[in-house]
Structures are given as structure tokens and as C-alpha cells.
Write an enzyme that holds these catalytic residues in place. Structure first.
Site, short mmCIF file in Angstrom:
data_model
loop_
_atom_site.label_atom_id
_atom_site.label_comp_id
_atom_site.label_asym_id
_atom_site.label_seq_id
_atom_site.Cartn_x
_atom_site.Cartn_y
_atom_site.Cartn_z
N HIS A 100 0.88 -1.17 0.00
CA HIS A 100 0.00 0.00 0.00
C HIS A 100 0.92 1.22 0.00
O HIS A 100 1.99 1.18 0.62
CB HIS A 100 -0.84 0.12 1.27
CG HIS A 100 -1.74 -1.02 1.59
ND1 HIS A 100 -1.32 -2.15 2.22
CD2 HIS A 100 -3.07 -1.16 1.41
CE1 HIS A 100 -2.35 -2.95 2.40
NE2 HIS A 100 -3.43 -2.39 1.92
N ASP A 103 2.39 1.99 3.34
CA ASP A 103 3.35 1.04 3.94
C ASP A 103 4.78 1.47 3.64
O ASP A 103 5.68 1.19 4.42
CB ASP A 103 3.25 -0.37 3.33
CG ASP A 103 1.86 -0.93 3.33
OD1 ASP A 103 1.06 -0.53 4.19
OD2 ASP A 103 1.57 -1.79 2.47
N GLU A 231 -10.76 -7.08 -4.40
CA GLU A 231 -10.56 -8.12 -3.38
C GLU A 231 -11.80 -8.20 -2.50
O GLU A 231 -12.02 -7.32 -1.66
CB GLU A 231 -9.32 -7.79 -2.55
CG GLU A 231 -9.01 -8.83 -1.50
CD GLU A 231 -7.75 -8.49 -0.70
OE1 GLU A 231 -6.77 -7.98 -1.27
OE2 GLU A 231 -7.77 -8.73 0.52
N GLU A 267 -8.95 -13.77 -1.31
CA GLU A 267 -8.23 -14.04 -0.05
C GLU A 267 -8.94 -15.16 0.70
O GLU A 267 -10.15 -15.10 0.92
CB GLU A 267 -8.17 -12.76 0.80
CG GLU A 267 -7.48 -13.02 2.13
CD GLU A 267 -7.09 -11.76 2.89
OE1 GLU A 267 -6.64 -10.78 2.24
OE2 GLU A 267 -7.21 -11.75 4.11
N HIS A 270 -11.02 -14.17 3.75
CA HIS A 270 -12.24 -13.43 3.40
C HIS A 270 -13.32 -14.37 2.90
O HIS A 270 -14.51 -14.15 3.12
CB HIS A 270 -11.93 -12.37 2.34
CG HIS A 270 -10.95 -11.32 2.78
ND1 HIS A 270 -10.54 -10.30 1.96
CD2 HIS A 270 -10.30 -11.15 3.96
CE1 HIS A 270 -9.68 -9.54 2.62
NE2 HIS A 270 -9.51 -10.04 3.82
N ASP A 295 -4.66 -13.79 -2.22
CA ASP A 295 -4.06 -13.43 -0.94
C ASP A 295 -4.03 -14.70 -0.12
O ASP A 295 -5.07 -15.19 0.35
CB ASP A 295 -4.84 -12.31 -0.25
CG ASP A 295 -4.32 -10.92 -0.64
OD1 ASP A 295 -3.45 -10.85 -1.55
OD2 ASP A 295 -4.75 -9.93 -0.03
N ASP A 306 -10.91 -11.44 10.65
CA ASP A 306 -9.85 -11.72 9.69
C ASP A 306 -8.53 -11.89 10.43
O ASP A 306 -7.85 -10.91 10.71
CB ASP A 306 -9.79 -10.48 8.75
CG ASP A 306 -9.07 -10.73 7.47
OD1 ASP A 306 -8.83 -11.91 7.13
OD2 ASP A 306 -8.76 -9.75 6.78
N ASP A 308 -5.86 -13.45 9.39
CA ASP A 308 -4.69 -13.38 8.49
C ASP A 308 -3.53 -14.27 8.93
O ASP A 308 -2.39 -13.80 9.04
CB ASP A 308 -4.19 -11.93 8.37
CG ASP A 308 -5.08 -11.08 7.48
OD1 ASP A 308 -5.95 -11.63 6.78
OD2 ASP A 308 -4.90 -9.84 7.48
N ASP A 338 -0.74 -12.36 2.47
CA ASP A 338 -1.42 -11.34 3.27
C ASP A 338 -1.63 -11.98 4.65
O ASP A 338 -2.74 -12.35 5.02
CB ASP A 338 -2.75 -10.94 2.61
CG ASP A 338 -3.33 -9.70 3.25
OD1 ASP A 338 -2.78 -9.25 4.27
OD2 ASP A 338 -4.34 -9.18 2.74
C1 XLS Z 1 -7.72 -6.60 4.45
C2 XLS Z 1 -7.21 -6.83 3.12
C3 XLS Z 1 -6.05 -5.94 2.70
C4 XLS Z 1 -5.87 -6.01 1.21
C5 XLS Z 1 -5.05 -4.89 0.65
O1 XLS Z 1 -8.50 -7.34 4.98
O2 XLS Z 1 -6.88 -8.19 2.99
O3 XLS Z 1 -4.89 -6.30 3.38
O4 XLS Z 1 -5.31 -7.22 0.81
O5 XLS Z 1 -5.58 -3.65 0.93
NI NI Z 2 -7.37 -10.27 5.28
NI NI Z 3 -5.90 -9.11 1.45
#
Ligand code: XLS
Ligand code: NI
Ligand code: NI
Length: 439
Positions: A100, A103, A231, A267, A270, A295, A306, A308, A338
Site C-alpha cells: 500500500h 506502507d 478483493e 483471499e 475473506h 491473498d 480476519d 490473516d 497477506d
Molecule cells: C484486508 C485486506 C487488505 C488487502 C489490501 O483485509 O486483505 O490487506 O489485501 O488492501
Molecule cells: Ni485479510
Molecule cells: Ni488481502
């Protein structure tokens, strides 16, 4: 040059029997399979936000990781993040990264100053990309962290905020082009709502489409040749995220005439938040010609948000890679981690070990998905299950050669059709999957 991760060695392939924690068991980057190196089949990417910035802060506690990379001055911190990121990718044979805008350089008081900071750091990143031979998988804009986006960016009720978001995305696209990236991601951020008592949903969706159209057209005008990805995510941070799941996003893109230029970035976590399997979302994207990028992470089925986590579930990675193979492999997309280590896994070694875990889980999944294809039994079963559509009345239905009256006549003549119905054999098929995975 300063080494930022002295505790992380260069990670090599040692094979499935290795007990060395700092080695790959399945990921053998230069092994050629079907004419392509494993690194090209898998296209692993580092997520700049989690790996270089995430400090483990949660609702109940401060960060547990120190990510200033030995600097104090804010720009020095971000320069060091860049050096450290490329050292990390080099040591782990991760060929791509995703970022991003916020980042890679911290936001300043004005947009102009922020953009100047981005220019400085992006020059450095570009140099490091050449030095280490690393590529950008995709770029994106963080239009959700700053308080100005509390009600959304493209879907904000304030036109001023829409304008600011457009300007921010314009710059993020320019950076993506500067890095030669083949992807640009739009994740919904705060594009959604909490209550309809204060929301004009139609205007918000129309505006979201306006922002996508305007920014993607701009990208083409400055020479961006890659894919735009949406996404999907069903909730978090807002209660109702507009990009709920793959099917919802595809409907949205069709309605606003954006389907030609856009694909999906799916993802895993998600998908599960939307009440789907990862494989379901990938398949939905694929059959609609919208499969783009992934992702790569996993959620926790007992937790409703989430998380991750780094992907380690080899059933999921195998079924995911089966979908990727069916889609013809990655073109512009790849596997972006991710993912973040748990807050208690706070050392640099933990981050390297987590990447190794995820890369090996996907390499294993890829090898097994290839075996499933070669074995052929699962594919064959599905093909035979629908064989009745290949001849006779089935072929007439598929080819549109039959009327409802003729179908009625057919059914009346048959009296009943239960004898045509066959077992779905789910348990047997799951055993075949296990056989491939465990052999
Ligand atoms: C958040 C998203 C984010 C995207 C990029 O839940 O996964 O990290 O991948 O903005
Ligand atoms: Ni995520
Ligand atoms: Ni993501």
C-alpha cells in the site's frame, strides 16, 4: 551493507525429510515442472504491510514487534524497512512484493508532502528491485486508515473525501507503474456501511463505480498494462462491506460495465468470513473468467474476524492450487502472503519460519494438485456425473433445441426418473483425495 536480519540464514531446499527449521521441504524454487520453474508456478509475494510494518497491536494491547529497523528519524525508518524487505525476500527466495502507498512511506501533513516522501522512498525501492531482481505483484492505496476515511473513501458521504481518495489512488497507480507492476488492487477498505438510517446505498455504489472507472482509465492512459483486481470481503471494518464475495463483486462489475478490465484477488480468510470455502470463491472467479490473484492466508474457524494467519492447511492449499491449474495458472497474479504471525510470535525468526511454513504448504499443495490431475479419477468422476447432458435429451437442453412442452412430454412418458439418479460418492472421493495427499 548493513544486515537487518542476521538471525535469518539463506533458506535452501533440503527435501521432505529435513529437520532443519530454516529449510524448505517442498519448495524447490528452480525445479522445473511442466516446463516452468516452481517459483514461476507459485509466484510468492511478500506483503509489505504485515511483514515490514505490522507490530502486533490489537484491541487489547500494544505492539510486540519492533519494526523501526534501528532508526529513529521517520524517513530513516522507512528507508530501513525497504532495505530490510529486500534482504528478507532475497534470503527466502520470495520473488515479488505487494504494497500500500502508506506502507512504504509515512503520511505527512499535506498530500503534496506525502507524495514527495513517496517519491524519495520509491526511488530507493526501484533501485533495490533491480539490485535483487525482485518484482512488484501489485500495488494499492490505503484509503481506510486515516480518520478522513471514517465513512469510506469512494463511498464517503463527503465529496471532498472522494476527491482526496481519487488523488491518493492516482499517485498509488503512478507508483505501481514506476515499479513495473502487473496488478493494481482495490480492496474495499471502509467501502460499506453500518446502518441504512444514515446511508444512501445507491449513491454510494454509483460513486464507488465512478472512482473505479476514473482511476482505472487513468492507469491505462499512463501505460499500465496489467490487471485491476477487486478483493472481496464480507465484513470488517464495516458491518456490510459492498464487495461481499466473488459473486457480489462480479454482479457489481457487470452492472457498471467494468467487467472487461477487472479481475478478482481472492483471499482465503475473506472467503471463510463470507461463509464460503476458499475453493468456492476461486471457482466462482474462474468460471466467470475473473480469476486473477490470491491473498494466501487462512482464518480460524472458531473466530469471526480476519486473523490473516500464515496458511498451513494442506487440504486448502491443494484444492486452491487445483483451481489455479484449472484456470491455466497465474498470468499477472500470484500468491501474496497477506498474513502475519501471531502476536506472541514476535521475533524476526518467527516471521521467516512463518513464510517457510506458508511457502512449503503451497508448494506441497501445488505438487499434490498436479498429482490429482495426473491421477485423473476425481476429474473423471465429475465428467461422468454430468454425462447425461452429452447425448439425447441432455444435449438438446444444453444446445437449446428443446421446448418446455417437449420436456413435459418426455417426463410424462417416463412416469418417473429416479432410476437415472446416481450416488454422489462424496466419501469415496474424499478418500481418493486423502490417498493422493498421503502417498
Ligand atoms: C484486508 C485486506 C487488505 C488487502 C489490501 O483485509 O486483505 O490487506 O489485501 O488492501
Ligand atoms: Ni485479510
Ligand atoms: Ni488481502
Amino acid at each position: 551493507m548493513k544486515e537487518f536480519f542476521p538471525e535469518i540464514p539463506y533458506i535452501k531446499y533440503e527435501g521432505p525429510k529435513s529437520k532443519n527449521p530454516f529449510a524448505f521441504r517442498y519448495y524447490d524454487p528452480d525445479r522445473v515442472i511442466n516446463g516452468k520453474k516452481m517459483r514461476e508456478h507459485l509466484k510468492f509475494a511478500l506483503s509489505y504491510w504485515h511483514t515490514m510494518c505490522g507490530d502486533g497491536t490489537d484491541m487489547f494491547g500494544r505492539g510486540t514487534f519492533v519494526k523501526n529497523f534501528g532508526a529513529e528519524d521517520v524517513m530513516e525508518v522507512y528507508k530501513n524497512k525497504a532495505y530490510a524487505a529486500f534482504e528478507f525476500m532475497d534470503k527466502l527466495s520470495v520473488d515479488y512484493f505487494c504494497f500500500h502507498d502508506r506502507d512504504i512511506a509515512p503520511e505527512a501533513d499535506t498530500l503534496k508532502e506525502t507524495n514527495e516522501r513517496l517519491d524519495v522512498i520509491s526511488d530507493l525501492i526501484k533501485e533495490l528491485m533491480e539490485k535483487y531482481d525482485k518484482k512488484l505483484l501489485w500495488g494499492t492505496a490505503n484509503c481506510f486508515n486515516n480518520p478522513r476515511y471514517m465513512h469510506g473513501a469512494g463511498t464517503s458521504p463527503n465529496a471532498e473525501v472522494f476527491a482526496f481518495a481519487a488523488a491518493q489512488i492516482k499517485k498509488a497507480i503512478e507508483l505501481t507503474v514506476k515499479f513495473g507492476g502487473n496488478g493494481y488492487v482495490y480492496w474495499g477498505g471502509r467501502e460499506g456501511y453500518e446502518t441504512l438510517l444514515n446511508t444512501d446505498m445507491k449513491l454510494e455504489l454509483d460513486n464507488m463505480a465512478r472512482l473505479l472507472k476514473m482511476t482505472s482509465e487513468y492507469a491505462r492512459s499512463i501505460g499500465f498494462k496489467g490487471d485491476f483486481y477487486i478483493e472481496p470481503k464480507p465484513k470488517e471494518p464495516t458491518k456490510h462491506q459492498y464487495d461481499f464475495d466473488a459473486a457480489t463483486v462480479i454482479g457489481f462489475l457487470n452492472k457498471y460495465g467494468l467487467y472487461k478490465d477487472f479481475k478478482l484477488n481472492i483471499e482465503a480468510n475473506h472467503a471463510t468470513l463470507a461463509g464460503h470455502t476458499f475453493q468456492h470463491e476461486l471457482c466462482t472467479a474462474r468460471i466467470n473468467g475473473m480469476f486473477g490473484s490470491i491473498d494466501a492466508n487462512q482464518g480460524d474457524m472458531l473466530i469471526g474476524w480476519d486473523t490473516d494467519q500464515f496458511p498451513t492447511n494442506v487440504y486448502d492449499t491443494t484444492l486452491c492450487m487445483s483451481e489455479v491449474i484449472k484456470a491455466g495458472g497465474f498470468t499477472n497474479g500470484g500468491l501474496n502472503f497477506d498474513a502475519k504471525t501471531r502476536r506472541g510470535s514476535f521475533t524476526p525468526e518467527d516471521i521467516a519460519l512463518a513464510y517457510i511454513a506458508g511457502m512449503d504448504a503451497f508448494a506441497f499443495g501445488f505438487l499434490k494438485a498436479m498429482e490429482i490431475e495426473e491421477d485423473g479419477r476425481l476429474g473423471e468422476f465429475v465428467k461422468n456425473r454430468y454425462a447425461s447432458y452429452e447425448t439425447g435429451i441432455g444435449a438438446d437442453i444444453v444446445n437449446g433445441n428443446i421446448t418446455i412442452e417437449e420436456l413435459e412430454k418426455y417426463a410424462l412418458e417416463k412416469g418417473d426418473v429416479i432410476e437415472a439418479v446416481k450416488s454422489g460418492r462424496q466419501e469415496r472421493l474424499e478418500t481418493i483425495l486423502n490417498e493422493v495427499i498421503f502417498n
